[in-house]
Write a protein that holds these residues in place. Structure first.
Motif, mmCIF file in Angstrom:
data_model
loop_
_atom_site.group_PDB
_atom_site.id
_atom_site.type_symbol
_atom_site.label_atom_id
_atom_site.label_comp_id
_atom_site.label_asym_id
_atom_site.label_seq_id
_atom_site.Cartn_x
_atom_site.Cartn_y
_atom_site.Cartn_z
ATOM 1 N N GLY A 164 0.837 -1.290 0.024
ATOM 2 C CA GLY A 164 0.135 -0.117 0.083
ATOM 3 C C GLY A 164 1.000 1.162 -0.187
ATOM 4 O O GLY A 164 0.251 2.340 0.042
ATOM 5 N N ALA A 165 2.111 1.291 0.249
ATOM 6 C CA ALA A 165 2.986 2.340 -0.010
ATOM 7 C C ALA A 165 3.041 2.937 -1.298
ATOM 8 O O ALA A 165 3.025 1.882 -2.408
ATOM 9 C CB ALA A 165 4.314 2.294 0.519
ATOM 10 N N VAL A 166 3.020 4.184 -1.915
ATOM 11 C CA VAL A 166 2.919 4.594 -3.121
ATOM 12 C C VAL A 166 3.830 5.805 -2.977
ATOM 13 O O VAL A 166 3.639 6.899 -2.085
ATOM 14 C CB VAL A 166 1.621 4.977 -3.349
ATOM 15 N N ALA A 167 4.655 5.858 -3.951
ATOM 16 C CA ALA A 167 5.594 6.922 -4.312
ATOM 17 C C ALA A 167 5.118 7.648 -5.729
ATOM 18 O O ALA A 167 5.370 6.729 -6.743
ATOM 19 C CB ALA A 167 7.009 6.663 -4.444
ATOM 20 N N THR A 168 4.679 8.841 -5.791
ATOM 21 C CA THR A 168 4.385 9.312 -6.786
ATOM 22 C C THR A 168 5.069 10.537 -7.201
ATOM 23 O O THR A 168 5.658 11.277 -6.584
ATOM 24 C CB THR A 168 3.003 10.257 -6.694
ATOM 25 N N VAL A 169 5.895 10.155 -8.293
ATOM 26 C CA VAL A 169 6.896 11.086 -8.953
ATOM 27 C C VAL A 169 6.399 11.897 -10.226
ATOM 28 O O VAL A 169 5.885 11.389 -11.118
ATOM 29 C CB VAL A 169 8.224 10.098 -9.406
ATOM 30 N N THR A 170 6.253 13.152 -10.084
ATOM 31 C CA THR A 170 6.024 14.085 -11.220
ATOM 32 C C THR A 170 7.160 14.719 -11.846
ATOM 33 O O THR A 170 7.832 15.385 -11.200
ATOM 34 C CB THR A 170 4.939 15.209 -10.630
ATOM 35 N N ILE A 171 7.377 14.608 -13.034
ATOM 36 C CA ILE A 171 8.333 14.901 -13.851
ATOM 37 C C ILE A 171 7.800 16.321 -14.612
ATOM 38 O O ILE A 171 6.861 15.943 -15.585
ATOM 39 C CB ILE A 171 8.901 13.785 -14.721
ATOM 40 N N THR A 172 8.404 17.189 -14.691
ATOM 41 C CA THR A 172 8.093 18.454 -15.472
ATOM 42 C C THR A 172 9.444 19.094 -15.961
ATOM 43 O O THR A 172 10.640 18.642 -15.775
ATOM 44 C CB THR A 172 7.284 19.595 -14.778
ATOM 45 N N GLY A 173 9.076 20.000 -17.007
ATOM 46 C CA GLY A 173 10.269 20.549 -17.959
ATOM 47 C C GLY A 173 10.113 20.343 -19.190
ATOM 48 O O GLY A 173 11.187 20.758 -19.937
ATOM 49 N N PHE A 174 9.141 19.554 -19.573
ATOM 50 C CA PHE A 174 8.891 19.363 -21.033
ATOM 51 C C PHE A 174 8.393 20.636 -21.914
ATOM 52 O O PHE A 174 7.681 21.531 -21.128
ATOM 53 C CB PHE A 174 8.016 18.157 -21.298
ATOM 54 N N SER A 175 8.717 20.834 -23.011
ATOM 55 C CA SER A 175 8.144 21.817 -23.819
ATOM 56 C C SER A 175 7.550 21.323 -25.367
ATOM 57 O O SER A 175 8.470 20.584 -25.988
ATOM 58 C CB SER A 175 9.044 23.108 -24.048
ATOM 59 N N THR A 176 6.398 21.235 -25.829
ATOM 60 C CA THR A 176 6.136 20.825 -26.807
ATOM 61 C C THR A 176 6.055 21.758 -27.978
ATOM 62 O O THR A 176 6.211 21.339 -29.287
ATOM 63 C CB THR A 176 4.407 20.462 -26.640
ATOM 64 N N THR A 177 6.359 22.988 -27.785
ATOM 65 C CA THR A 177 6.949 24.154 -28.786
ATOM 66 C C THR A 177 7.726 24.973 -27.969
ATOM 67 O O THR A 177 7.719 25.127 -26.754
ATOM 68 C CB THR A 177 5.697 24.767 -29.412
ATOM 69 N N ALA A 178 8.497 25.961 -28.803
ATOM 70 C CA ALA A 178 9.553 26.444 -27.983
ATOM 71 C C ALA A 178 9.000 27.490 -27.071
ATOM 72 O O ALA A 178 8.037 28.492 -27.685
ATOM 73 C CB ALA A 178 10.444 27.068 -29.274
ATOM 74 N N GLY A 179 9.414 27.479 -25.817
ATOM 75 C CA GLY A 179 8.980 28.524 -24.730
ATOM 76 C C GLY A 179 7.540 28.068 -24.263
ATOM 77 O O GLY A 179 7.288 28.883 -23.275
ATOM 78 N N ASP A 180 7.105 27.192 -24.626
ATOM 79 C CA ASP A 180 5.625 26.662 -23.869
ATOM 80 C C ASP A 180 6.082 25.620 -23.125
ATOM 81 O O ASP A 180 6.899 24.873 -23.279
ATOM 82 C CB ASP A 180 4.630 26.239 -24.951
ATOM 83 N N PHE A 181 5.516 25.814 -21.641
ATOM 84 C CA PHE A 181 5.561 25.000 -20.591
ATOM 85 C C PHE A 181 4.881 23.479 -20.973
ATOM 86 O O PHE A 181 3.530 23.831 -20.896
ATOM 87 C CB PHE A 181 5.398 25.275 -19.362
ATOM 88 N N GLY A 182 5.346 22.538 -21.123
ATOM 89 C CA GLY A 182 4.395 21.181 -21.636
ATOM 90 C C GLY A 182 4.008 20.611 -20.207
ATOM 91 O O GLY A 182 4.283 20.829 -19.186
ATOM 92 N N PRO A 183 3.285 19.319 -20.570
ATOM 93 C CA PRO A 183 2.562 18.647 -19.416
ATOM 94 C C PRO A 183 3.536 17.963 -18.578
ATOM 95 O O PRO A 183 4.547 17.868 -19.231
ATOM 96 C CB PRO A 183 1.717 17.805 -20.173
ATOM 97 N N SER A 184 3.143 17.462 -17.571
ATOM 98 C CA SER A 184 3.855 16.568 -16.721
ATOM 99 C C SER A 184 3.688 15.104 -16.850
ATOM 100 O O SER A 184 2.767 14.918 -17.611
ATOM 101 C CB SER A 184 3.542 16.876 -15.170
ATOM 102 N N ARG A 185 4.708 14.269 -16.626
ATOM 103 C CA ARG A 185 4.789 12.825 -16.593
ATOM 104 C C ARG A 185 4.520 12.287 -15.398
ATOM 105 O O ARG A 185 5.625 12.793 -14.561
ATOM 106 C CB ARG A 185 6.039 12.141 -17.108
ATOM 107 N N ILE A 186 3.820 11.693 -14.918
ATOM 108 C CA ILE A 186 3.444 11.140 -13.624
ATOM 109 C C ILE A 186 3.905 9.654 -13.596
ATOM 110 O O ILE A 186 3.242 8.904 -14.361
ATOM 111 C CB ILE A 186 2.083 11.501 -13.041
ATOM 112 N N VAL A 187 4.653 9.242 -12.539
ATOM 113 C CA VAL A 187 5.041 8.027 -12.520
ATOM 114 C C VAL A 187 4.727 7.347 -11.021
ATOM 115 O O VAL A 187 5.222 8.080 -10.137
ATOM 116 C CB VAL A 187 6.441 7.615 -12.753
#
Length: 913
Positions: free
Chosen positions: A450-473
Motif C-alpha cells: 500500500g505504500a505509494v511514491a508518486t513522481v511528477t516530472i516537469t520541464g517538457f516543452s511541446t513548442t519553443a517557450g511553452d511549458f509542456g505537461p507533466s509525466r506522472i510515475v
C-alpha cells in the motif's frame, strides 16, 4: 689523499659507470606527539603591488591533533616563520638577494577581511606567534571548514603575510625559502617549507593554466557551475602553488585572486565566438557547488583558491561546430577543445522510463518507451530500493543531452516517513547527462503493501517557450497474490497412450512473475473428459519450495471416445485464477525412427530452417553477438542473416519407420556448455521438451552461443537422437569489455620479479586475443630492465604476463597499470553494449586496471658484489699500507741503530784523544 679516501671516490665512479643511481631518502620532519600542522600551499607567487607593503602575499597554517581534530595553540606553544633561503639575484642581475629582504606579519582573518594584529610586531627575517603584547587568542582565525562537530568552522588557522622589505626582493632570479616551525608544549618541533616569489608582471609569474568541461554546454542555455555541467579553470604557479595579487593588510580576501579571461573561439579560424565570465569568487554556482550544509563556510573555503568557475547567462555560440575554450592570464594561454550542443525541444510523449530494482523484481516491463501521462510500476514488499532513469527525447525522437527537468516525489499510503527517500514532498532539479538520462534513487527500507511514491516530472516543452505537461510515475508496493497458474508438463501437443497414468506438473506465480510456494490448487475434470465422474472430487495439491506441484491422472477406462481429458487447476486463495491442460489419448504412440536436421542462418526465417546439416556439422565459423539482452525474449531479435553471427535456426523432422510424420511425439532438446536454445518465452535455456508437429513431425529451435568452441544441439526421441554441431570463434578485439590485472601484492626490491597477469574478457567472460595493452609502472615499480612503460598484445589465452619489480633498494609501493586501446566495448556504460541497451545487470566496461605491490627493502645483487669488491680492495690497501709502514719503521730502526753505533764510535775516538 689517503688510500681509503681514494678507494671511496673510485667506488662512486665505478658504481656510476655501472649505471646504478645513488638512492637517497629524506627523513620526515619530527611530527609533534600531540600536535601537527598543514600549510595552505607549498609555494606563493605574488604579482604586482603598490610598493613593498602593497606587495604582501599570504598563507595560512592549520593546526590539528594527531587524530586530525582542529585545535589552536595552547600557552607555551608557538609557530615560527623564518626566511631560510635567498632568491638568487634581484632584478639588476648583479645584486644578490638577502634573507633580510623579507618582512613577515602575523594577520587575523575576520569574515574575509584581514588586519595586522594589534600588539604584534612585524618582523624582518623571523616572525613568531605569539609575539608582542597581543594575547595568544588574538592570532587564531576561523578555518572555514564544515564539520558535524563545528558547523561554524574551528579556530585553528594562523595567517601570515609576507612582503618585501625593499625592492631587492622583487623580480629575483629564484624564490625565497621559508621554514614554518611548530613548537608544541611537549617540546616537539614540526617543520614545513614553502617558497615565496615576488614579480612585477603577470608575464613573469610562471603561471600554469588548466581548463576542463564537465557535462554538456548547450547553445541558448545558461552556463552555471553544477555537478553535472560546468566549465572550470585552475591557476597555479610554476611550483604548483598559488598565484596571488600583491595586497595590503585590511584588504578583502577576494582581491588576491588574479583576473583571468575566458572566451570560446572557433577552432578552425581562431575567431572569437563568445566572451565568458570567469571568477574565483567563492560564490556558489560560479566556482563551486553549494553543499547541503556549511554553505557560508564553503564560500570562504572556495574564495581565491586558484579554482575558477566559468559562467555565461546564455550560450550564444552555434552548436555542431568545432570550438575551443581559451583561458588567459598575462602571457599564458590555455586552449581546450569543448563541445557545444544544440538545444532541442524535449517532448513529453517521447519520454522513456527505466525502473531498476535491487532485486530485479517488478510488475511489467522495466523499460517503458514513449510513456503516456501516467505510468505505473508495481513492486513487491521485498524490494527496498529502486532507480528511476528518465530519458528525454526531441521531436525527432533523438536523445537530448544536458536538459534541465524537475522531479517532485510525494509518498502516500502505508509507509514510514523515516524509512523512505526522498522524503515527502521533495523537489529536485537536475541536468541530464550526455545521453539525455537523469537517474533518481528511491528507497523504502521497511516496505509495506500500500505504500505509494508518486513522481511528477516537469520541464517538457511541446513548442519553443511553452511549458509542456507533466509525466506522472507511480511506484506502488503490493503483497504477492496468485496471478498465474500454468501446466508446464506435459506439453499440450504431446500424445499420451490410452490406459496410462500421466503426471501433470503445475506452477504458480505471483504478479511479479515469482514462483510461489505453499499455494493450494483444486484439480477438476470437464464434463466431456474421458474420466469425468460427477461424484469424484480430487484432493487439493500444494506447491513446494520450487513453486510447483504434481497431479497424477490414471486413465481408468478402455473406450476409444472421448479422446481427451481436460484437467483444470484452480487457485484456492484466488479462485478467479486457473490453468488447464488437455491430454489427448491414442491407442499407439508415434515412434520416431528417423531424424533429419536442417538449419538457416536467418534467425527469424519462416520456415526457420531449410538447408540440410552436413554430417560434419555447420561449416561456417560463427562470431558471438554481444549487443543483445539475454534477460528478455529473443524470439523476435532482429539480427543479420549473414553466416558470421552465432544466432541461427534449426529444424529437425521426426519420421516414423513408415516415413510418416511422428506428430505428437515428445522430443527432448539439449545443448552443450556455452550453447543455448530459446524456450517458449524466448529466453535462453539449455534444455526443453518439445512436441513434434505436422508436417514431417518437425520441431524448430532458435540457437545461439555465449562461449567460443565447438557446440552441439542434440535432439532425442526415445532411443533415436541426432546432433547439430557448429563452431564459434573467439571474440574479436573490439568485443573486449573488461581488463583485469592479477598477481601477488608483495615482493622484494632487486629480487626476482612478481608475475602479474593482465586479462581481457568480453561481456560473457570469454578471453579476448589481439587486445593491445599499454602497461605503466609508477612509484618504486618498474618492468624488466628498469623500464616504466611497455606495450604488448594478448595471445590466444587473452592474457599477457609480465614481471613486476622494483630497483629501489629501500623498497616501497609500486603501482602497475594496464590499459587496453582497441577494446571498443570497454567504454560501454552499465547495461549497454555501445549504444544498445542490454541486460540491466551488465556492469560498465573497464578499459584500465591497476595493482599495487608493496616491495620490501632489498639490495641489488650486482651493486652488493661491486661494493664487496670495493670493500675488499680497501681492506687489502689498508693491509699493504700497514706492511709498508712496518717495513719503513724497521728501516728507520736499523738506521737509528747504525747511527747510534757511529755516534758511539765517534765518542770513543774523541775520548781517546
Amino acid at each position: 689523499m689517503s688510500t681509503k679516501t681514494t678507494f671511496k671516490r673510485i667506488s662512486l665512479i665505478t658504481v656510476a659507470a655501472l649505471g646504478f643511481g645513488l638512492l637517497s631518502s629524506v627523513a620526515p620532519a619530527n611530527a609533534a606527539a600531540g600536535l601537527n600542522m598543514a600549510l595552505s600551499t607549498t609555494s606563493v607567487t605574488v604579482v604586482g603591488g603598490t610598493g613593498t607593503s602593497g606587495s604582501m602575499g599570504m598563507f595560512y597554517v592549520d593546526l590539528f591533533t594527531q587524530g586530525s581534530l582542529p585545535i589552536g595553540l595552547d600557552p607555551g606553544e608557538s609557530i615560527t616563520v623564518s626566511v631560510t633561503g635567498t632568491a638568487g639575484f634581484n632584478a639588476d642581475g648583479v645584486t644578490a638577494s638577502a634573507i633580510s629582504d623579507l618582512t613577515i606579519q602575523a594577520l587575523k582573518n575576520t569574515t574575509g577581511s584581514f588586519a595586522a594584529i594589534a600588539g604584534s610586531v612585524a618582523a624582518v627575517t623571523t616572525q613568531q606567534v605569539p609575539n608582542g603584547s597581543a594575547a595568544l587568542g588574538d592570532f587564531v582565525s576561523n578555518n572555514w571548514t564544515y564539520s558535524a562537530d563545528a558547523i561554524s568552522g574551528s579556530s585553528s588557522r594562523y595567517w601570515f603575510g609576507v612582503y618585501p622589505t625593499d625592492g631587492d626582493a622583487v623580480d629575483t632570479t629564484g624564490a625565497f625559502t621559508l621554514r614554518v616551525r611548530l613548537h608544541d608544549i611537549d617540546g616537539f618541533t614540526t617543520d614545513r617549507t614553502l617558497r615565496f616569489k615576488f614579480v612585477t608582471s603577470a608575464a613573469d609569474s610562471g603561471a600554469v593554466l588548466t581548463a576542463t568541461q564537465t557535462g554538456v554546454v548547450s547553445t541558448g542555455l545558461a552556463l552555471a557551475f553544477t555537478t553535472a555541467n560546468n566549465m572550470s579553470a585552475t591557476l597555479r604557479d610554476a611550483n604548483g602553488g598559488r598565484v596571488v595579487l600583491g595586497r595590503v593588510a585590511n584588504a578583502t580576501l577576494v582581491s588576491t585572486a588574479p583576473t583571468l579571461t575566458a572566451t570560446i573561439i572557433l577552432t578552425s579560424s581562431g575567431a572569437l565566438a563568445e566572451s565568458l565570465t570567469i571568477a574565483d569568487s567563492g560564490v556558489a554556482a560560479v566556482d563551486h557547488v553549494a553543499p547541503t550544509l556549511g554553505t557560508v563556510l564553503a564560500t570562504y573555503s572556495n574564495t581565491a583558491n586558484g579554482n575558477y568557475g566559468i559562467t555565461d547567462p546564455a550560450i550564444g555560440t552555434g552548436a555542431s561546430v568545432l570550438h575551443s575554450l581559451r583561458v588567459t592570464y598575462g602571457s599564458t594561454a590555455r586552449l581546450t577543445a569543448i563541445t557545444v550542443s544544440a538545444v532541442a525541444t524535449i517532448v513529453d510523449n517521447l519520454t522513456d522510463l527505466t525502473l531498476t530494482t535491487a532485486d530485479g523484481i517488478l510488475v511489467g516491463e522495466a523499460i517503458r518507451l514513449n510513456v503516456s501521462t501516467s505510468t505505473a510500476y508495481i513492486l513487491p514488499t521485498t524490494t527496498k530500493s529502486a532507480t528511476l532513469k528518465i530519458n528525454v527525447d526531441s521531436l525527432l525522437d533523438n536523445n537530448v543531452p544536458g536538459q534541465v527537468i524537475t522531479v517532485n516525489t510525494v509518498w502516500t499510503g502505508n509507509y514510514a516517513s523515516a524509512s523512505v527517500t526522498p522524503t515527502t514532498p521533495t523537489t529536485t532539479t537536475a541536468t541530464g547527462d550526455s545521453a539525455g538520462d537523469y537517474s533518481f534513487a528511491i528507497t523504502n527500507s521497511a516496505p509495506q503493501a500500500g505504500a505509494v511514491a508518486t513522481v511528477t516530472i516537469t520541464g517538457f516543452s511541446t513548442t519553443a517557450g511553452d511549458f509542456g505537461p507533466s509525466r506522472i510515475v507511480t511506484l506502488t508496493w503490493a503483497a504477492a497474490v496468485v496471478t498465474t497458474v500454468s501446466v508446464i508438463d506435459p506439453l499440450a501437443a504431446i500424445l499420451v497412450k490410452i490406459g496410462t497414468t500421466n503426471v501433470l506438473t503445475v506452477s504458480v506465480k505471483d504478479q511479479f512473475g515469482v514462483l510461489m510456494s505453499g499455494q493450494s490448487l483444486q484439480p477438476s475434470l470437464s464434463a466431456v473428459s474421458r474420466n469425468f465422474a460427477a461424484t469424484t472430487i480430487y484432493a487439493a495439491i500444494t506447491t513446494d519450495a520450487t513453486g510447483t506441484a504434481t497431479f497424477s491422472l490414471a486413465d481408468a477406462i478402455a473406450i476409444a471416445t472421448p479422446t481427451t481429458n481436460a484437467v483444470t487447476f484452480t487457485s484456492i486463495s484466488n479462485s478467479s485464477i486457473s490453468g488447464s491442460r488437455t491430454l489427448t489419448y491414442v491407442a499407439t504412440l508415434p515412434v520416431v525412427a528417423t531424424m533429419v536436421a536442417k538449419y538457416n542462418h536467418n534467425f527469424l526465417a519462416s520456415p526457420p530452417a531449410t538447408t540440410l546439416v552436413p554430417s560434419t556439422g555447420i561449416a561456417d565459423e560463427l562470431t558471438i553477438v554481444n549487443a543483445r539482452n539475454l534477460s528478455k525474449s529473443l524470439a523476435s531479435f532482429s539480427i543479420s542473416d549473414a553466416p558470421l553471427n552465432d544466432m541461427f535456426a534449426i529444424t529437425v523432422d521426426n519420421l516414423t519407420s513408415a516415413a510418416a510424420s511422428a506428430t505428437g511425439a515428445a522430443i527432448t532438446v539439449t545443448t552443450s556448455a556455452g550453447a543455448w536454445i530459446l524456450d517458449a518465452s524466448g529466453l535462453p535455456v539449455t534444455s526443453r521438451v518439445m512436441a513434434a508437429t505436422s508436417p514431417n513431425g518437425a520441431v524448430s529451435v532458435q540457437a545461439l552461443a555465449t562461449t567460443p568452441g565447438t557446440k552441439t544441439i542434440t535432439f532425442t526421441a526415445g532411443a533415436v537422437k541426432t546432433s547439430v554441431s557448429f563452431t564459434v570463434v573467439g571474440p574479436l578485439a573490439a568485443a573486449g569489455r573488461t581488463v583485469v590485472i592479477t598477481g601477488a601484492k608483495t615482493g622484494t626490491a632487486n629480487a626476482a620479479g612478481v608475475p602479474m597477469t593482465a586479462t581481457v574478457q568480453d561481456r560473457y567472460g570469454n578471453v579476448v586475443a589481439g587486445s593491445v595493452l599499454t602497461l605503466s609502472a609508477t612509484g618504486v615499480g618498474s618492468f624488466a630492465g628498469g623500464a616504466t612503460a611497455q606495450s604488448f598484445t594478448t595471445d590466444s589465452t587473452g592474457t599477457y604476463t609480465f614481471n613486476a619489480q622494483s630497483l629501489v633498494a629501500a623498497g616501497g609501493s609500486g603501482t602497475f597499470t594496464v590499459s587496453v586501446s582497441n577494446a571498443t566495448d570497454s567504454s560501454s556504460a552499465a547495461g549497454y553494449v555501445g549504444a544498445t541497451e542490454v541486460d540491466s545487470t551488465l556492469a560498465a566496461g573497464i578499459s584500465s586496471a591497476s595493482a599495487i605491490i608493496t616491495f620490501a627493502a632489498g639490495e641489488n645483487a650486482t651493486f652488493a658484489a661491486v661494493q664487496a669488491a670495493i670493500d675488499a680492495s680497501i681492506e687489502a690497501g689498508d693491509k699493504a699500507d700497514a706492511a709498508t709502514n712496518a717495513a719503513l719503521d724497521a728501516v728507520d730502526a736499523a738506521d737509528a741503530a747504525t747511527q747510534a753505533a757511529q755516534d758511539a764510535e765517534a765518542a770513543a775516538i774523541a775520548s781517546g784523544e
